[in-house]
Design a protein around this motif. Structure first.
Motif, PDB file in Angstrom:
ATOM      1  N   HIS A  51     -10.713  -0.013   4.465  1.00  0.00           N
ATOM      2  CA  HIS A  51      -9.463  -0.224   4.093  1.00  0.00           C
ATOM      3  C   HIS A  51      -8.791  -1.525   4.937  1.00  0.00           C
ATOM      4  O   HIS A  51      -8.185  -2.575   4.832  1.00  0.00           O
ATOM      5  CB  HIS A  51      -8.377   0.732   4.163  1.00  0.00           C
ATOM      6  CG  HIS A  51      -7.053   0.592   3.958  1.00  0.00           C
ATOM      7  ND1 HIS A  51      -6.738   0.181   2.813  1.00  0.00           N
ATOM      8  CD2 HIS A  51      -5.973   0.582   4.908  1.00  0.00           C
ATOM      9  CE1 HIS A  51      -5.044  -0.268   2.834  1.00  0.00           C
ATOM     10  NE2 HIS A  51      -4.615   0.240   4.176  1.00  0.00           N
ATOM     11  N   PRO A  97     -14.096   5.093   5.189  1.00  0.00           N
ATOM     12  CA  PRO A  97     -12.979   4.414   4.222  1.00  0.00           C
ATOM     13  C   PRO A  97     -11.973   3.869   5.003  1.00  0.00           C
ATOM     14  O   PRO A  97     -11.417   2.793   4.444  1.00  0.00           O
ATOM     15  CB  PRO A  97     -12.592   5.690   3.394  1.00  0.00           C
ATOM     16  CG  PRO A  97     -13.714   6.682   3.371  1.00  0.00           C
ATOM     17  CD  PRO A  97     -14.213   6.572   4.851  1.00  0.00           C
ATOM     18  N   GLN A 123      -9.692  -3.356  -4.437  1.00  0.00           N
ATOM     19  CA  GLN A 123     -10.837  -3.177  -4.946  1.00  0.00           C
ATOM     20  C   GLN A 123     -11.411  -4.272  -5.632  1.00  0.00           C
ATOM     21  O   GLN A 123     -12.503  -4.838  -5.353  1.00  0.00           O
ATOM     22  CB  GLN A 123     -10.783  -2.277  -6.052  1.00  0.00           C
ATOM     23  CG  GLN A 123     -10.798  -0.695  -5.692  1.00  0.00           C
ATOM     24  CD  GLN A 123     -10.681   0.322  -6.804  1.00  0.00           C
ATOM     25  OE1 GLN A 123     -10.621  -0.040  -8.003  1.00  0.00           O
ATOM     26  NE2 GLN A 123     -10.439   1.725  -6.514  1.00  0.00           N
ATOM     27  N   TRP A 124     -10.535  -5.254  -6.280  1.00  0.00           N
ATOM     28  CA  TRP A 124     -10.921  -6.366  -6.699  1.00  0.00           C
ATOM     29  C   TRP A 124     -11.573  -7.264  -5.349  1.00  0.00           C
ATOM     30  O   TRP A 124     -12.469  -8.104  -5.592  1.00  0.00           O
ATOM     31  CB  TRP A 124      -9.855  -7.311  -7.102  1.00  0.00           C
ATOM     32  CG  TRP A 124     -10.006  -8.563  -7.534  1.00  0.00           C
ATOM     33  CD1 TRP A 124     -10.716  -9.233  -8.813  1.00  0.00           C
ATOM     34  CD2 TRP A 124      -9.412  -9.868  -6.937  1.00  0.00           C
ATOM     35  NE1 TRP A 124     -10.610 -10.301  -8.579  1.00  0.00           N
ATOM     36  CE2 TRP A 124     -10.046 -10.907  -7.511  1.00  0.00           C
ATOM     37  CE3 TRP A 124      -8.845  -9.947  -5.737  1.00  0.00           C
ATOM     38  CZ2 TRP A 124      -9.552 -12.158  -6.987  1.00  0.00           C
ATOM     39  CZ3 TRP A 124      -8.320 -11.145  -5.267  1.00  0.00           C
ATOM     40  CH2 TRP A 124      -8.917 -12.261  -5.962  1.00  0.00           C
ATOM     41  N   TRP A 125     -10.787  -7.115  -4.212  1.00  0.00           N
ATOM     42  CA  TRP A 125     -11.081  -8.116  -3.157  1.00  0.00           C
ATOM     43  C   TRP A 125     -12.344  -7.591  -2.614  1.00  0.00           C
ATOM     44  O   TRP A 125     -13.183  -8.483  -2.059  1.00  0.00           O
ATOM     45  CB  TRP A 125      -9.962  -8.095  -2.195  1.00  0.00           C
ATOM     46  CG  TRP A 125     -10.158  -8.891  -0.782  1.00  0.00           C
ATOM     47  CD1 TRP A 125     -10.167  -8.221   0.342  1.00  0.00           C
ATOM     48  CD2 TRP A 125     -10.525 -10.063  -0.800  1.00  0.00           C
ATOM     49  NE1 TRP A 125     -10.599  -9.396   1.080  1.00  0.00           N
ATOM     50  CE2 TRP A 125     -10.836 -10.547   0.539  1.00  0.00           C
ATOM     51  CE3 TRP A 125     -10.477 -11.217  -1.727  1.00  0.00           C
ATOM     52  CZ2 TRP A 125     -11.030 -11.637   1.257  1.00  0.00           C
ATOM     53  CZ3 TRP A 125     -10.927 -12.622  -0.932  1.00  0.00           C
ATOM     54  CH2 TRP A 125     -11.123 -12.744   0.249  1.00  0.00           C
ATOM     55  N   GLN A 126     -12.423  -6.377  -2.571  1.00  0.00           N
ATOM     56  CA  GLN A 126     -13.713  -5.746  -1.787  1.00  0.00           C
ATOM     57  C   GLN A 126     -15.039  -6.161  -2.739  1.00  0.00           C
ATOM     58  O   GLN A 126     -16.228  -6.282  -2.039  1.00  0.00           O
ATOM     59  CB  GLN A 126     -13.777  -4.265  -1.937  1.00  0.00           C
ATOM     60  CG  GLN A 126     -12.791  -3.721  -0.770  1.00  0.00           C
ATOM     61  CD  GLN A 126     -12.254  -2.443  -0.982  1.00  0.00           C
ATOM     62  OE1 GLN A 126     -12.679  -1.338  -1.579  1.00  0.00           O
ATOM     63  NE2 GLN A 126     -11.252  -1.771  -0.491  1.00  0.00           N
ATOM     64  N   SER A 127     -14.912  -6.597  -3.917  1.00  0.00           N
ATOM     65  CA  SER A 127     -16.039  -7.145  -4.806  1.00  0.00           C
ATOM     66  C   SER A 127     -16.694  -8.243  -4.408  1.00  0.00           C
ATOM     67  O   SER A 127     -17.881  -8.602  -4.545  1.00  0.00           O
ATOM     68  CB  SER A 127     -15.534  -7.343  -6.317  1.00  0.00           C
ATOM     69  OG  SER A 127     -14.590  -7.952  -6.250  1.00  0.00           O
ATOM     70  N   ASP A 163     -19.984  -2.070   2.351  1.00  0.00           N
ATOM     71  CA  ASP A 163     -20.666  -1.042   1.857  1.00  0.00           C
ATOM     72  C   ASP A 163     -21.454  -0.418   3.198  1.00  0.00           C
ATOM     73  O   ASP A 163     -21.493   0.839   3.489  1.00  0.00           O
ATOM     74  CB  ASP A 163     -21.852  -1.421   0.913  1.00  0.00           C
ATOM     75  CG  ASP A 163     -20.890  -1.799  -0.543  1.00  0.00           C
ATOM     76  OD1 ASP A 163     -19.778  -1.558  -0.704  1.00  0.00           O
ATOM     77  OD2 ASP A 163     -21.502  -2.426  -1.289  1.00  0.00           O
ATOM     78  N   SER A 193     -10.296  -4.862   4.670  1.00  0.00           N
ATOM     79  CA  SER A 193      -9.887  -5.543   3.372  1.00  0.00           C
ATOM     80  C   SER A 193      -8.500  -5.903   3.613  1.00  0.00           C
ATOM     81  O   SER A 193      -8.430  -7.160   3.116  1.00  0.00           O
ATOM     82  CB  SER A 193      -9.844  -4.400   2.170  1.00  0.00           C
ATOM     83  OG  SER A 193     -11.433  -3.816   2.289  1.00  0.00           O
ATOM     84  N   SER A 208      -4.470  -0.527  -4.545  1.00  0.00           N
ATOM     85  CA  SER A 208      -5.523  -0.125  -4.719  1.00  0.00           C
ATOM     86  C   SER A 208      -6.491  -0.807  -5.503  1.00  0.00           C
ATOM     87  O   SER A 208      -7.655  -1.358  -5.331  1.00  0.00           O
ATOM     88  CB  SER A 208      -5.666   1.302  -5.074  1.00  0.00           C
ATOM     89  OG  SER A 208      -7.126   1.694  -5.335  1.00  0.00           O
ATOM     90  N   LYS A 209      -5.874  -1.300  -6.679  1.00  0.00           N
ATOM     91  CA  LYS A 209      -6.702  -2.262  -7.749  1.00  0.00           C
ATOM     92  C   LYS A 209      -6.750  -3.790  -6.903  1.00  0.00           C
ATOM     93  O   LYS A 209      -7.961  -4.217  -7.269  1.00  0.00           O
ATOM     94  CB  LYS A 209      -5.808  -2.411  -9.061  1.00  0.00           C
ATOM     95  CG  LYS A 209      -5.980  -1.062  -9.898  1.00  0.00           C
ATOM     96  CD  LYS A 209      -4.955  -1.533 -11.049  1.00  0.00           C
ATOM     97  CE  LYS A 209      -4.689  -0.009 -11.923  1.00  0.00           C
ATOM     98  NZ  LYS A 209      -4.039  -0.546 -13.157  1.00  0.00           N
ATOM     99  N   ARG A 242       0.804  -1.257  -0.097  1.00  0.00           N
ATOM    100  CA  ARG A 242       0.169   0.009   0.098  1.00  0.00           C
ATOM    101  C   ARG A 242       0.854   1.295   0.050  1.00  0.00           C
ATOM    102  O   ARG A 242       0.707   2.382  -0.586  1.00  0.00           O
ATOM    103  CB  ARG A 242      -0.911  -0.007   1.227  1.00  0.00           C
ATOM    104  CG  ARG A 242      -1.679   1.249   1.340  1.00  0.00           C
ATOM    105  CD  ARG A 242      -2.789   1.295   0.397  1.00  0.00           C
ATOM    106  NE  ARG A 242      -3.797   2.408   0.733  1.00  0.00           N
ATOM    107  CZ  ARG A 242      -4.973   2.675  -0.089  1.00  0.00           C
ATOM    108  NH1 ARG A 242      -4.959   1.892  -1.132  1.00  0.00           N
ATOM    109  NH2 ARG A 242      -5.500   3.764   0.036  1.00  0.00           N
TER     110      ARG A 242
END
Length: 786
Positions: free
Chosen positions: A105, A101, A86-90, A96, A108, A82-83, A74
């Motif tokens: 983080h 934030p 974001q992929w993992w958060q999907s 949500d 995640s 970040s990518k 990070r």
């Protein structure tokens, strides 16, 4: 218990003037606080061990490492991190709901690191399991390890990692016992029985085996394969149940085995020796509970299963009408020992205020029991002979237990005995025990195996009998574990006593234990029994049965000191293979034919492994014996020493191969045994399996393990003896246990039955000695007189 102690620690009284006098016993409060601290420490260690065992071969530090990796990613590469996040958060829709934030983080990163860590943990674990399935290293010659095997060892050590393993660290990483094919097992079986059958009988056996393998054997194998898929060991539970717990004959002599005192004694004071042994027993018990005993490793890399160590202490075989039961109580219910002295039973604690009693304190408690003879001299015959119930057949003992020991005073007293860590017997007499005397060692061995029939509690996992001069013997129940476990315990006891006596004296010049006594003197509690006439009648009957068994036992111990494994190694042979061939030669000379022979081999390279059978009789062994007989007889056509040497080495190589196959899970007998159990569950009669399992083992052999976990820098005394033995397996056969001690000594414990006219233990022992002489004289190595 702590509340009761605190009630005594705080005392107050009101004087006539109305003043309140308040007193505090600070020493008792300190003891309670120390006990609480020890208890809390124990719970913490138990929790820590459970966590470390569950996550092995991973570690908490590896999780921290992954967290550090993602944190650094990070910081050093925010775009990539970040990518990735974001992929993992999907995959985590619940994120949500988090308002901050920063919280998203943190969650995640933590969850991703945890998933990667768990995935790596299981990958590492299954890689280790796959590596440990490989058994090629067993088949490499000593000192000639191929490069690929060396690389394999390096891979195993790398996956294991630089850890300090606890007792059960490797349990989840051990491979499951493999299931051989029916065809391979039948083929190997036929090879082992070929030398024992004439052509006609062998041809009939071969046809039955092939028909079984091609027909019903495949159907039974399907059911066995289903068990194998859901069981880490498809043999052990059935082996324990059907070979041991379903047996209805007496376990004295027929099942239990004995182990002898090994090191030279450092005291001849009975109470002092018992106090020292009990202290180290309690220490080893605590080390097992806290998993501080190191797991055993082959070549410092390949772990052995340590599952059997769970039931060393606090274990009893409870009799049942149709099947016995193994009862193991948790450690907090087994913090005492049951002591027997001339028919009286006592409850003796091993702990005081949460600490293990010191040798001097335990000596004091044992001496109180010995001195109790001055108060109570006569014991009713029923109480004196009560332990004989554990020596009779299991069904009779179960019925007596249900009728007379299931309630009231008898139940309470019996529960103390059955939940004890072990049983200690304070024996009278001062037996001589010279390592080189066959007669003296034989007498002590008989004491260990059966005593007088009523001074051993045969149901306990361990009964330790100590004589007036400090000599001791042990009797172990067999169903819960195999001899190497108790052998390891005895080594720990004797090594610690020997090492500490050398470095820091345990005993004073008068033979008594050194140290301060700070526990109360009135701790031993005598157990009471209520034995009605009907119960006394059953006890008398049990004693009569036990005495008949004892009278029929023919036991002889051969102390072979002419040469040992040092000379055998110079012959470029495995000592075990050399001894097994000597037993075959001796048996031929004793009986005049070959018989089915049993040798125990361990399968602890697999999870929950116990034993497998090695069948020492082979075509090569029979050829060697025949040639050896011709060589000794001499005359025209007799082979030369070099020719007999070659046959002996070929027989030894074949034996080593069979032994390695058994260790690698490719034996014959356990697979056929489990197929037989499946057939019985399905209600099918299989003549082939019935014939195989009904064949008697007229020569049953086992090597007593020695020096399993030696302390660094400890020199083994030259006058070490010991080992142990067991009763004959077949009514008309021999039981032979042997222990290879150092470079120059081998002890053979030979048993048979007087009622069998064809056998004689002393005669067979003499044949073993002569066979060993004749075989070593084939070589130009330490020759002995013919």
């Amino acid at each position: 218990m702590a509340e009761a102690r605190l009630a005594v620690a705080f005392q107050f009284s009101v004087t006539d003037e109305g003043n309140i006098s308040f007193r505090v016993d600070r020493q008792l409060i300190n003891n309670v606080l120390l006990s609480s601290a020890r208890s809390a420490q124990r719970r913490f260690l138990e929790l820590r061990n459970s966590v470390l065992r569950a996550i092995y071969p991973g570690s908490p530090w590896s999780l921290v490492l992954w967290l550090a990796v993602f944190t650094l990613l990070r910081l050093l590469s925010p775009g990539t991190a970040s990518k990735l996040l974001q992929w993992w958060q999907s995959f985590l829709p619940f994120l949500d709901r988090l308002a901050s934030p920063d919280a998203v983080h943190v969650v995640s990163v933590l969850s991703l690191a945890l998933i990667v860590w768990i995935s790596g943990l299981y990958i590492q674990r299954y890689v280790l399991i796959m590596l440990l399935y490989f058994k090629g290293y067993l088949y490499t010659a000593h000192g000639k390890m191929p490069l690929l095997i060396k690389l394999w060892f390096l891979c195993v050590k790398f996956v294991i990692g630089p850890i300090r393993p606890s007792l059960y660290t490797f349990q989840t990483s051990l491979p499951w016992l493999p299931l051989p094919s029916v065809e391979d097992t039948c083929k190997n079986y036929l090879r082992t029985v070929r030398p024992l059958m004439d052509d006609e009988k062998y041809e009939a056996t071969r046809k039955r085996a092939e028909e079984f393998a091609a027909g019903s054997g495949r159907w039974l194998q399907l059911f066995l394969r289903a068990k194998h898929l859901f069981s880490s060991n498809y043999v052990s539970d059935w082996w324990e149940q059907y070979v041991y717990l379903r047996g209805r004959s007496p376990i004295m002599i027929n099942s239990n085995y004995y182990i002898l005192d090994g090191f030279p004694r450092t005291t001849k004071v009975q109470a002092a020796r018992v106090g020292c042994l009990l202290h180290f027993l309690a220490k080893f018990k605590q080390d097992l509970e806290l998993e501080r005993v190191k797991p055993m490793l082959i070549s410092n890399a390949v772990p052995l299963c340590m599952n059997q160590y769970k039931r060393v202490f606090g274990t009893t075989r409870l009799p049942g009408v149709e099947q016995d039961e193994i009862q193991h109580v948790p450690y907090w219910k087994s913090r005492h020992v049951a002591v027997m002295r001339r028919g009286r039973f006592y409850h003796v604690p091993l702990y005081y205020s949460g600490r293990i009693l010191q040798p001097a304190e335990l000596e004091m408690l044992i001496q109180l029991i010995i001195d109790d003879d001055a108060v109570v001299k006569d014991v009713p015959d029923g109480e004196l002979h009560l332990p004989a119930l554990t020596a009779t057949d299991r069904t009779s003992w179960a019925k007596v237990r249900q009728s007379h020991f299931s309630s009231g005073l008898n139940q309470k007293s019996l529960q103390i005995v059955e939940t004890a860590a072990c049983v200690i017997v304070l024996e009278d007499g001062e037996p001589s025990f010279s390592p080189g005397s066959d007669t003296e060692v034989t007498a002590l061995s008989r004491s260990g195996l059966h005593g007088n029939g009523y001074n051993r509690w045969f149901d306990k996992s361990l009964t330790l009998a100590v004589y007036s001069n400090g000599v001791f013997v042990g009797n172990a129940e067999h169903s819960w574990a195999d001899a190497p476990v108790i052998g390891h315990l005895f080594e720990v006891l004797m090594m610690k006593e020997h090492v500490l006596s050398r470095d820091a004296p345990i005993y004073g010049e008068d033979g008594h234990c050194l140290g301060k006594v700070s526990c109360p003197r009135r701790l031993p509690q005598r157990l009471r029994w209520n034995l009605p006439e009907a119960c006394n009648t059953e006890i008398s009957r049990a004693l009569t049965d036990a005495e008949k068994l004892i009278a029929d036992l023919d036991l002889y111990v051969l102390c072979h000191t002419e040469f040992g494994k040092g000379a055998v190694k110079k012959c470029r042979m495995s000592p075990d293979a050399f001894i097994q061939m000597a037993l075959q030669l001796a048996y031929w000379r004793d009986i005049g034919k070959f018989s089915l022979t049993y040798e125990a081999s361990m399968t602890r390279l697999f999870r929950e492994g116990r034993t497998e059978t090695v069948r020492p009789v082979s075509g090569e062994s029979c050829a060697f014996v025949a040639a050896m007989q011709k060589y000794v007889a001499g005359g025209d056509g007799a082979p030369t020493a070099a020719e007999v040497q070659g046959l002996l080495r070929a027989a030894g190589n074949r034996h080593q191969e069979s032994y390695r196959n058994a260790m690698a899970g490719c034996g014959v007998d356990r697979h056929l045994f489990t197929l037989y159990v499946v057939s019985k569950y399905l209600g099918k009669d299989e003549p082939f399996l019935q014939d195989v399992l009904s064949e008697p083992w007229r020569l049953s052999t086992s090597q007593t393990p020695y020096n399993q976990d030696p302390p660094k820098g400890v020199k083994i005394p030259d006058d070490l003896t010991g080992g142990g033995g067991f009763g004959p397996v077949a009514d008309n056969g021999y039981g032979v246990s042997y222990i290879i001690v150092g470079e120059k000594k081998i002890f053979f414990h030979v048993s048979s039955k007087f009622s069998a006219e064809a056998t004689s233990s002393e005669r067979f022992a003499k044949n073993i000695r002569q066979a060993m002489r004749d075989m070593i004289n084939l070589f130009e190595v330490s020759p002995v007189a013919k």
